[in-house]
Scaffold this motif. Structure first.
Motif, short mmCIF file in Angstrom:
data_model
loop_
_atom_site.label_atom_id
_atom_site.label_comp_id
_atom_site.label_asym_id
_atom_site.label_seq_id
_atom_site.Cartn_x
_atom_site.Cartn_y
_atom_site.Cartn_z
N LEU A 61 67.66 5.75 8.96
CA LEU A 61 68.04 5.92 7.77
C LEU A 61 69.46 5.28 7.58
O LEU A 61 69.77 4.43 6.60
CB LEU A 61 68.15 7.36 7.42
N GLU A 62 70.38 5.42 8.81
CA GLU A 62 71.67 5.01 8.54
C GLU A 62 71.38 3.17 8.42
O GLU A 62 72.20 2.48 7.99
CB GLU A 62 72.17 5.11 9.89
N ARG A 63 70.61 2.82 9.26
CA ARG A 63 70.18 1.32 9.28
C ARG A 63 69.56 0.81 8.04
O ARG A 63 69.94 -0.33 7.66
CB ARG A 63 69.18 0.82 10.33
N PHE A 64 68.85 1.67 7.21
CA PHE A 64 68.48 1.19 6.04
C PHE A 64 69.52 1.05 5.10
O PHE A 64 69.37 0.12 4.36
CB PHE A 64 67.39 2.56 5.51
N TYR A 65 70.27 2.03 5.09
CA TYR A 65 71.49 1.97 4.06
C TYR A 65 72.65 0.75 4.35
O TYR A 65 73.00 0.26 3.31
CB TYR A 65 72.62 3.28 4.07
N ARG A 66 72.54 0.25 5.54
CA ARG A 66 73.15 -0.80 5.77
C ARG A 66 72.37 -2.32 5.50
O ARG A 66 72.79 -3.18 5.19
CB ARG A 66 73.57 -0.96 7.43
N ASP A 67 71.09 -2.20 5.73
CA ASP A 67 70.24 -3.24 5.60
C ASP A 67 68.96 -2.90 4.85
O ASP A 67 67.86 -2.93 5.92
CB ASP A 67 69.85 -4.18 6.96
N SER A 68 68.77 -2.43 3.68
CA SER A 68 67.50 -1.94 3.29
C SER A 68 66.33 -2.61 3.49
O SER A 68 65.35 -2.20 3.48
CB SER A 68 67.73 -1.73 1.96
N ARG A 69 66.46 -4.10 3.23
CA ARG A 69 65.22 -4.86 3.21
C ARG A 69 64.55 -5.01 4.68
O ARG A 69 63.40 -4.75 4.71
CB ARG A 69 65.67 -6.46 2.96
N ARG A 70 65.32 -5.05 5.70
CA ARG A 70 64.81 -4.91 6.97
C ARG A 70 64.18 -3.51 7.48
O ARG A 70 63.18 -3.60 8.14
CB ARG A 70 65.84 -5.30 7.98
N TYR A 71 64.85 -2.29 7.01
CA TYR A 71 64.65 -1.07 7.40
C TYR A 71 63.79 -0.28 6.33
O TYR A 71 63.59 0.96 6.75
CB TYR A 71 65.62 -0.40 8.02
N ALA A 72 63.31 -0.97 5.37
CA ALA A 72 62.63 0.06 4.30
C ALA A 72 61.67 0.67 4.73
O ALA A 72 61.18 1.71 4.45
CB ALA A 72 62.57 -0.89 3.12
N LEU A 73 60.50 -0.14 5.39
CA LEU A 73 59.24 0.30 5.61
C LEU A 73 59.14 1.47 6.80
O LEU A 73 58.70 2.56 6.68
CB LEU A 73 58.39 -0.82 6.10
N PRO A 74 59.82 1.29 7.91
CA PRO A 74 59.82 2.28 8.78
C PRO A 74 60.69 3.52 8.37
O PRO A 74 60.27 4.54 8.59
CB PRO A 74 60.81 1.73 10.16
N THR A 75 61.57 3.37 7.66
CA THR A 75 62.44 4.38 7.05
C THR A 75 61.56 5.23 6.19
O THR A 75 61.24 6.55 6.14
CB THR A 75 63.55 4.12 6.16
N GLN A 76 60.82 4.58 5.25
CA GLN A 76 59.94 5.12 4.37
C GLN A 76 58.84 5.92 5.06
O GLN A 76 58.34 7.02 4.94
CB GLN A 76 59.24 4.01 3.33
N LEU A 77 58.14 5.23 6.05
CA LEU A 77 56.87 5.87 7.05
C LEU A 77 57.32 7.26 7.57
O LEU A 77 56.67 8.16 7.63
CB LEU A 77 56.24 4.75 7.79
N PHE A 78 58.59 7.04 8.35
CA PHE A 78 59.04 8.28 9.02
C PHE A 78 59.18 9.23 7.98
O PHE A 78 58.81 10.57 8.55
CB PHE A 78 60.44 7.80 9.51
N PHE A 79 59.89 9.37 6.87
CA PHE A 79 60.08 10.34 5.83
C PHE A 79 58.38 10.90 5.48
O PHE A 79 58.39 12.06 5.52
CB PHE A 79 60.67 10.02 4.95
N LEU A 80 57.46 10.06 5.12
CA LEU A 80 56.39 10.34 4.86
C LEU A 80 55.79 11.49 5.77
O LEU A 80 55.01 12.39 5.51
CB LEU A 80 55.46 9.18 4.44
N PHE A 81 55.74 10.84 7.17
CA PHE A 81 54.90 11.57 8.17
C PHE A 81 55.74 12.80 8.40
O PHE A 81 55.20 14.09 8.60
CB PHE A 81 54.89 10.60 9.33
N GLN A 82 57.16 12.74 8.29
CA GLN A 82 57.88 14.35 8.49
C GLN A 82 57.58 15.13 7.46
O GLN A 82 57.25 16.40 7.80
CB GLN A 82 59.41 13.74 8.76
#
Length: 229
Positions: A61-82
């Motif tokens: 999540l923190e990396r997504f807020y800094r670089d949303s394009r690069r980390y959008a997919l892993p951030t989204q999938l982590f939240f979905l599974f969680q």
């Protein structure tokens, strides 16, 4: 915001529990709307089981807020599974044995994906979401907290959470608009839309009481609640 754990304990004598009517309540809204604080306060006052997002447990999540394009997919999938795992665990322990209140609606999860993923990533995400979403229960009531984008930006900046400092104002504004469109058409469960511009049910017990009484008076599948300045 004031830590809800410091709020005065126990409901007022004339404050009927909304969980007498709705065993499963979800509080929703964009970042800064106050959904987690309100869900936690409802749980504490009325003895419901809280089912809350664990945002700080997402390592991307923190990396997504800094670089949303690069980390959008892993951030989204982590939240979905969680989120799916949280709801699955509840189902395995008899979902309706105790009233519960959550701060996320699984059906809303794709909103973030559509804002941040490119076409190929979105197709992959959607396939995974479609295979998992039938496991999620439909709540008895959804409370959608809304506020103007400027208000959301101000609240996020005021609460001073480190990783949120990198959230861009355009992203918050786009998110608020996406939420507004989504809940305009939402009809999966009864819905109470609450304008929080001048309502503070977390820090002001009188506002909390007004909101709880509004829940007791709900009729039909869609209602709107607002108070003046």
């Amino acid at each position: 915001m004031t830590d809800p754990h410091t709020a005065s304990p126990g409901p007022a004598p004339d404050l009927a529990s909304p969980f007498e009517r709705f065993r499963h309540i979800v509080v929703e809204g964009p970042i800064g709307a106050g959904k987690t604080s309100l869900a936690r306060k409802l749980a504490e006052r009325f003895g419901a089981q809280p089912v809350l997002e664990e945002a700080m447990g997402n390592p991307f999540l923190e990396r997504f807020y800094r670089d949303s394009r690069r980390y959008a997919l892993p951030t989204q999938l982590f939240f979905l599974f969680q989120r799916v795992n949280q709801l699955r665990d509840l189902a395995q322990h008899d979902l309706f044995s105790q009233a519960m209140v959550g701060d996320f609606l699984l059906d809303k999860d794709p909103l973030f994906a559509r804002l941040t993923l490119d076409d190929d990533e979105l197709r992959l995400y959607q396939q995974i979401f479609d295979s998992l979403s039938p496991q999620a229960p439909t709540p008895d009531l959804v409370i959608y907290l809304q506020a103007q984008p400027d208000t959301l930006v101000e609240r996020v900046q005021k609460r001073g959470i480190g990783m949120e400092a990198a959230i861009s104002e355009p992203y918050l504004r786009a998110l608020a608009e996406t939420y507004s469109r989504y809940f305009y058409h939402y009809d999966e469960a009864p819905l109470l839309i609450v304008n929080t511009e001048h309502l503070n049910p977390i820090d002001r017990d009188e506002d909390f009481a007004v909101l709880v009484r509004q829940l007791a008076e709900l009729r039909g599948r869609r209602s709107f609640f607002s108070i003046g300045e």
